[in-house]
Enzyme design. Structure first.
Site, PDB file in Angstrom:
ATOM      1  N   GLY A  34      -3.187  -2.751   0.851  1.00 53.15           N
ATOM      2  CA  GLY A  34      -3.372  -2.917   2.281  1.00 53.15           C
ATOM      3  C   GLY A  34      -3.176  -1.620   3.054  1.00 53.15           C
ATOM      4  N   SER A  35      -2.739  -1.753   4.295  1.00 55.06           N
ATOM      5  CA  SER A  35      -2.714  -0.633   5.232  1.00 55.06           C
ATOM      6  C   SER A  35      -1.743   0.485   4.880  1.00 55.06           C
ATOM      7  CB  SER A  35      -2.384  -1.149   6.633  1.00 55.06           C
ATOM      8  OG  SER A  35      -3.360  -2.067   7.070  1.00 55.06           O
ATOM      9  N   ALA A  36      -0.900   0.280   3.886  1.00 53.22           N
ATOM     10  CA  ALA A  36       0.026   1.346   3.497  1.00 53.22           C
ATOM     11  C   ALA A  36      -0.714   2.614   3.085  1.00 53.22           C
ATOM     12  CB  ALA A  36       0.920   0.865   2.350  1.00 53.22           C
TER      13      ALA A  36
END
Length: 680
Positions: A381-383
């Site tokens: 995800g956005s990490a």
């Protein structure tokens, strides 16, 4: 005229003789020269070959080196047991082995559980019949005797014996007495030995037993040797990265034998025990047998070996135990359901400080799963958005600012940010607010999207997935991620086969998928890769190899401390990221804003937590839109202004909550309890 001819003949004779003498002289010179080469240059090799025919060597394994943590706590030790080993000489017969077993039975005891019916049958045939011919007549048909046992072919004789052994009955072996079973149990162990390969017959012997055997060694004609057998111990609990020691795998025996191992030696077969086998293996005790008439005679000359070298790891066991506890205790809390993983490392050196993982098994019991930090892979995800921004800078694709609103591609659902009402943002605040739209715009710019405002949303005209520019954008994005360690080997010091590299989704079949790729919802990565990625951001663009090894030491006579240092690990920079300092500053500050008021992980920087100075990027990957399950991740480091620790957390298959941030915060607190970094 005849006189002239005769004169010429007389004149040619001396010439021919001289030529002959010269040829003979040159031939002898060559022979003398060759003899000199043999004696002077090759003499030592020939002498060694000749001596080798007069002696035969084998070896007994010595204890392996120990493994400690960074503070000297023993992680892997040895349990030493007094033992005896049997060395089977070539062409030893069953009656000779039986004789040795009888002598040993007066001194040692071997458990009878391993004795098989075939062992009993062999013993019965060996002890109840003075001659095999008598046994053949009892158990074989006349035609079988004629076909097999009367043959001079060893293979046929073996067939005859096996037929006979199979026909020994339960009633037959009932005649074996209890005291004979003691002998048979020892003989069973002796029979396991291969020629000139020491085999441990019994261990855990008393000093009295060893002394008695030592007094009678001459009676065994060099076939029995006293030794110390060691098994691995784990005083602070077993951790997967330590690895295991087992028998040499069948497919690797030839390779190990070429390195001087015995076929039945124990070797490191996984993780650090395998990676550093050459250090950990002890120097074997060498046994040299004299030979006469091509036969081994008498007892061997013994040259004592030594314990293997010791390893000191970067792991801090106190921190490791706390991380294990934090991860286990989080399951069932704050949305964490079935599994969670955490990586703690030094972002500047790559030193691994702790790896933790836990999951529920089929029965619901929580079990260790820390190997998943290097062997399991997930959408993060956005990490990963820090890598998206920096890769975008490399391709001049990062907008100075945009207004965050959904991007609509004809025939698809709008691509939108998780948080609404973000407003106008630049790169820093796109990271702070985790704007999907900003990242999708970067990917779109790389791929050749035409994005224009269209009444509360953006309309995007996109190229076909077959277009060269689109395909290059996917490849460039994936290459950019790999420069940070995402989707590629991290360089960690374990066997490559035991590290997962993540899963590449290949080339998307839909142009809009590249936007999901830019927010970590296409390819998969391991928790360790996430740790390497955030370390690369923290240190300003140097991808350093994660490592367990800190140093190698000579075995110490004083068990309370390590010996002299043989080798110290040096940080390995695998590659550097081609971005400017200003660009890294932008991403680093964006990560810091994530933990400040308004950021997606503000709990990490509010109130008393502000002292930890954590920079981070949260991640949410939708893994099942039907059930609402998500992977929650966090890539972080601290302190923001001078990073010394990086923490990556992955909590797969979550419905709700913030277990990623909760785990990370507790790890920073535990780290500070040990290293006191907030007081520096």
């Amino acid at each position: 005229m005849n006189k002239d001819i005769k004169k010429k003949k007389r004149n040619s004779i001396p010439f021919r003789l001289n030529a002959l003498f010269l040829a003979v002289f040159l031939a002898f010179s060559v022979l003398v020269l060759r003899l000199g080469v043999v004696q002077v240059i090759d003499g030592e090799d020939y002498a060694k070959a000749a001596n080798a025919k007069k002696k035969q060597t084998t070896q007994l394994a010595s204890p392996r080196g120990i493994i400690t943590d960074s503070t000297g706590k023993v992680l892997v030790g040895n349990k030493a047991e007094l033992a005896i080993a049997f060395i089977r000489k070539p062409n030893m017969q069953s009656d000779q082995i039986l004789s040795i077993a009888k002598k040993l039975s007066k001194i040692i005891f071997v458990d009878e559980k391993r004795v098989t019916f075939r062992d009993k049958a062999d013993y019965y045939l060996l002890t109840r019949f003075k001659k095999l011919d008598t046994a053949y007549k009892k158990y074989l048909k006349p035609s079988e005797i004629k076909q097999y046992s009367d043959s001079t072919d060893p293979k046929k004789q073996a067939i005859a014996y096996n037929l006979m052994a199979k026909r020994v009955t339960v009633d037959d072996v009932k005649s074996i007495k209890p005291e004979e079973m003691k002998v048979l149990a020892i003989k069973h162990e002796l029979d396991q030995a291969q020629e000139l390969t020491p085999h441990i017959v019994a261990k855990g012997l008393t000093e009295k037993q060893m002394a008695t055997i030592g007094e009678h060694l001459d009676e065994f004609d060099g076939t029995i040797e006293t030794t110390v057998d060691s098994t691995r111990t784990y005083p602070n609990g077993y951790a997967f990265y330590l690895g295991q020691v087992k028998d040499i795998p069948e497919e690797k025996i030839d390779g190990f034998e070429a390195k001087g191992y015995n076929r039945n030696d124990k070797v490191g077969v996984s993780y650090l025990e395998s990676q550093y086998e050459s250090y950990l293996r002890g120097l074997p005790t060498t046994l040299t047998f004299p030979m006469k008439n091509n036969k081994l005679v008498g007892a061997p000359k013994r040259e004592e070996g030594s314990r293997g070298d010791d390893l000191q790891l970067t792991i801090n066991m106190d921190l490791q135990k706390k991380v294990n506890s934090i991860v286990r205790n989080q399951l069932g809390k704050d949305g964490a359901r079935n599994e969670a993983y955490a990586v703690v490392m030094n972002p500047k050196t790559g030193a691994i400080l702790a790896l933790g993982g836990a999951k529920r098994d089929g029965s619901g019991k929580i079990v260790d799963a820390s190997s998943g930090t290097v062997g399991s892979q997930f959408q993060m995800g956005s990490a990963v958005k820090g890598a998206t921004v920096l890769t975008g800078y490399q391709h001049n694709a990062v907008p100075s600012s945009i207004y965050d609103m959904p991007i609509k591609i004809k025939g698809t659902n709008p691509f939108r940010s998780w948080t609404t009402s973000i407003g106008t943002i630049d790169a820093e605040h796109a990271l702070m607010k985790s704007s999907n739209v900003f990242m999708g715009t970067i990917a779109g710019n790389m791929a050749g999207f035409r994005i224009t405002p269209a009444g509360g949303q953006y309309s995007a005209r996109v190229p076909a997935v077959t277009e060269p520019r689109f395909r290059k954008a996917v490849e460039d994005l994936r290459q950019g991620y790999s420069e940070f360690g995402l989707g590629t080997r991290t360089g960690i010091d374990i066997p490559q086969s035991q590290e997962a590299t993540g899963y590449s989704g290949g080339m998307p079949d839909n142009s809009g998928v590249i936007m999901y790729f830019s927010i970590g919802q296409f390819d998969t990565y391991t928790p360790l890769q996430l740790g390497q990625y955030v370390s690369t951001i923290a240190n300003g663009g140097y991808r350093v190899a994660p490592h367990f090894l800190q140093s190698v030491h000579e075995p110490s006579q004083d068990g309370s401390k390590l010996g002299n240092t043989i080798y110290s690990y040096k940080t390995k920079v695998l590659n550097t990221i081609p971005n400017t300092k200003d660009q890294f500053d932008t991403v680093q500050h964006g990560f810091y804003l994530v933990t400040q008021p308004g950021g997606t992980a503000s709990m990490l920087g509010l109130g008393s937590n502000a002292k930890y100075k954590i920079a981070a990027k949260t991640g949410t990957a939708q893994v099942n839109t039907n059930t609402g399950l998500e992977n929650l991740t966090l890539a972080s480091y601290a302190p923001y202004n001078n990073p010394e620790v990086a923490v990556a957390v992955v909590v797969p298959n979550v419905y709700s909550g913030h277990p990623n941030s909760a785990i990370a915060l507790k790890i920073y607190q535990a780290y500070d309890d040990i290293y006191h970094y907030t007081n520096k």
